[in-house]
Design an enzyme around this catalytic site. Structure first.
Site, short mmCIF file in Angstrom:
data_model
loop_
_atom_site.label_atom_id
_atom_site.label_comp_id
_atom_site.label_asym_id
_atom_site.label_seq_id
_atom_site.Cartn_x
_atom_site.Cartn_y
_atom_site.Cartn_z
N SER A 119 -0.83 0.38 -18.42
CA SER A 119 -1.40 1.47 -17.64
C SER A 119 -2.08 2.48 -18.53
O SER A 119 -2.83 3.32 -18.06
CB SER A 119 -0.28 2.22 -16.91
OG SER A 119 0.45 1.35 -16.10
N HIS A 140 -6.09 -4.19 -15.92
CA HIS A 140 -5.14 -3.27 -15.31
C HIS A 140 -5.21 -3.35 -13.79
O HIS A 140 -6.21 -2.97 -13.18
CB HIS A 140 -5.44 -1.84 -15.81
CG HIS A 140 -4.48 -0.83 -15.29
ND1 HIS A 140 -4.84 0.44 -14.94
CD2 HIS A 140 -3.15 -0.91 -15.03
CE1 HIS A 140 -3.79 1.10 -14.51
NE2 HIS A 140 -2.76 0.29 -14.54
N GLU A 152 -9.06 -2.64 -13.46
CA GLU A 152 -9.80 -1.99 -14.55
C GLU A 152 -9.86 -2.98 -15.71
O GLU A 152 -8.80 -3.47 -16.14
CB GLU A 152 -9.06 -0.75 -15.04
CG GLU A 152 -9.32 0.50 -14.25
CD GLU A 152 -8.51 1.69 -14.79
OE1 GLU A 152 -9.11 2.75 -14.98
OE2 GLU A 152 -7.30 1.56 -15.01
N ASN A 191 -5.69 6.22 -14.42
CA ASN A 191 -4.49 7.01 -14.76
C ASN A 191 -4.83 8.31 -15.47
O ASN A 191 -4.06 9.27 -15.40
CB ASN A 191 -3.51 6.18 -15.58
CG ASN A 191 -2.71 5.26 -14.67
OD1 ASN A 191 -2.43 5.61 -13.53
ND2 ASN A 191 -2.37 4.08 -15.16
N1 3HC Z 1 -0.19 -9.53 0.77
C1 3HC Z 1 -1.29 -9.19 1.47
N2 3HC Z 1 -1.38 -8.11 2.29
C2 3HC Z 1 -0.30 -7.35 2.40
C3 3HC Z 1 0.91 -7.64 1.70
C4 3HC Z 1 0.93 -8.79 0.86
N3 3HC Z 1 1.99 -9.13 0.16
N4 3HC Z 1 1.79 -6.68 2.01
C5 3HC Z 1 1.18 -5.81 2.84
N5 3HC Z 1 -0.09 -6.22 3.10
C6 3HC Z 1 -1.09 -5.56 3.91
C7 3HC Z 1 -0.61 -5.21 5.30
O1 3HC Z 1 -0.80 -6.29 6.16
C8 3HC Z 1 -1.52 -4.06 5.69
O2 3HC Z 1 -2.80 -4.56 6.02
P1 3HC Z 1 -3.70 -3.89 7.22
O3 3HC Z 1 -4.02 -2.51 6.74
O4 3HC Z 1 -4.89 -4.80 7.30
O5 3HC Z 1 -2.80 -3.91 8.42
C9 3HC Z 1 -1.71 -3.32 4.35
O6 3HC Z 1 -1.39 -4.29 3.33
C10 3HC Z 1 -0.78 -2.12 4.21
O7 3HC Z 1 0.58 -2.57 4.32
P2 3HC Z 1 1.68 -1.88 5.23
O8 3HC Z 1 1.14 -1.61 6.61
O9 3HC Z 1 2.92 -2.68 5.11
O10 3HC Z 1 1.99 -0.51 4.48
P3 3HC Z 1 1.33 0.90 4.61
O11 3HC Z 1 0.23 0.98 5.62
O12 3HC Z 1 2.49 1.82 4.73
O13 3HC Z 1 0.65 1.05 3.18
C11 3HC Z 1 0.50 1.12 0.84
C12 3HC Z 1 1.40 0.90 2.01
C13 3HC Z 1 -0.52 -0.03 0.73
C14 3HC Z 1 1.39 1.12 -0.41
C15 3HC Z 1 -0.28 2.47 1.03
O14 3HC Z 1 0.63 3.51 1.28
C16 3HC Z 1 -1.11 2.83 -0.16
O15 3HC Z 1 -2.23 2.36 -0.33
N6 3HC Z 1 -0.56 3.71 -1.04
C17 3HC Z 1 -1.22 4.10 -2.28
C18 3HC Z 1 -0.99 3.05 -3.32
C19 3HC Z 1 -1.61 3.39 -4.63
O16 3HC Z 1 -2.26 4.42 -4.81
N7 3HC Z 1 -1.39 2.52 -5.61
C20 3HC Z 1 -1.87 2.71 -6.93
C21 3HC Z 1 -0.76 3.23 -7.77
S1 3HC Z 1 -1.29 3.55 -9.42
C22 3HC Z 1 -1.04 2.12 -10.20
O17 3HC Z 1 -0.58 1.14 -9.68
C23 3HC Z 1 -1.46 2.12 -11.62
C24 3HC Z 1 -0.30 2.11 -12.55
O18 3HC Z 1 -0.81 1.88 -13.83
C25 3HC Z 1 0.49 3.39 -12.58
#
Ligand code: 3HC
Length: 285
Positions: A119, A140, A152, A191
């Protein structure tokens, strides 16, 4: 040509990376430190595939095919036949350098690409642990990997154009991800922007002028973010958030990257967020 992929580490990120590669049709071998960790990683991965089936994102036959393309090992020497290896172990420079050193020894073919899902750690530090810095690159992904569209691609001063092109094409064409490119600075693009924002939310909570729920609601309801900064820190893991902040602070020495004491105390207490059942919020496990 990339046909066989290796993923080192099957935690939150490694399992997601292995899943998307297997779903894209690649033969994927995953490394974990021992049989129990491999079993836990496999469970996490299979649960995610099942979730995709329930959500109608994957049909059951493709799910079974993806499971069949996945293998697990506790011996990195088994990676000798891989074309691309993506390292996704904990966000610690020592741990990552040690993996790169070992991979460089066990993979005789100098063409093999060694990528890191770090990250924040500069790619050059990992590249210099190998005899093939031109083939070392940052790749990433974002959590949850099967859902998030971005990768990334991070090139060091020594990464070759060929390596950058192969990895960019692999992520865009095979994994169907949007690729953005960054030079080799701690935190890369996302990040470097995201962590100061999360740390500001922690400082706001720590200073007592708003509750966690109100801080998060502010960004969800006021700015249309899918989740607030504290819930997002819990999703990323407070250990990873802390490690990324430390790398950024190490690199730039700017106050905005300095981890606030509350984040340090929560890590010392083992309150790592969602994966530990408690961070800024509590979670059922
Ligand atoms: N495979 C495919 N699709 C999936 C899946 C899987 N295993 N699991 C869930 N999905 C799909 C769902 O079907 C849904 O699709 P739809 O919108 O078409 O209906 C979508 O993904 C969202 O899933 P959920 O409805 O279960 O969950 P939420 O709507 O509550 O969303 C979340 C959860 C996707 C985590 C959302 O809250 C989000 O986008 N949060 C922000 C995440 C983020 O910013 N991540 C980056 C973090 S930083 C990082 O990772 C970098 C590191 O270096 C620190």
């Amino acid at each position: 040509m990339i046909e066989r992929v290796g993923v080192v580490g099957c935690g939150l990120m490694g399992s997601g990376i292995a899943e998307v590669c297997a779903r894209a049709g690649f033969d994927v071998l995953v490394h974990e430190v021992d049989a129990e960790a491999a079993e836990r990683g496999r469970d996490r991965l299979v649960k995610s595939l099942d979730r995709a089936v329930v959500a109608n994102k994957l049909n059951p036959t493709d799910r079974d095919d993806a499971v069949h393309r996945l293998g697990f090992t506790i011996d990195l020497s088994d990676f000798a036949d891989r074309d691309l290896v993506v390292e996704a172990v904990i966000e610690s420079e020592d741990a990552k350098v040690s993996v790169f050193r070992t991979l460089d020894k066990v993979i005789a073919n100098p063409e093999v690409i060694l990528a890191s899902n770090t990250s924040s750690i500069p790619i050059m530090k990992l590249a210099m642990a190998t005899s093939r810095p031109a083939n070392v690159i940052g790749m990433h992904f974002f959590n949850p990997v099967p859902v998030m569209n971005l990768v990334e691609v991070v090139t060091s001063l020594l990464t070759s154009e060929g390596t950058e092109q192969q990895v960019g094409a692999f992520a865009a064409q095979h994994l169907n991800k949007r690729v953005i490119r960054s030079k080799d600075r701690a935190g890369f693009i996302v990040n470097a922007l995201l962590i100061p924002y999360i740390l500001s939310a922690v400082r706001m909570l720590e200073s007592g002028f708003a509750t966690a729920a109100d801080i998060d609601a502010g960004m969800v309801e006021g700015c249309n973010h899918p989740m607030g900064p504290l819930a997002l820190a819990d999703l990323i893991g407070l250990d990873t958030t802390m490690a990324v902040a430390e790398s950024l602070y190490d690199e730039f020495r700017e106050q905005l990257y300095a981890p606030p004491p509350l984040l340090a105390r929560m890590n010392e207490a083992g309150l790592f967020g969602r994966k530990a059942g408690r961070g800024f919020y509590e979670y059922k496990r």
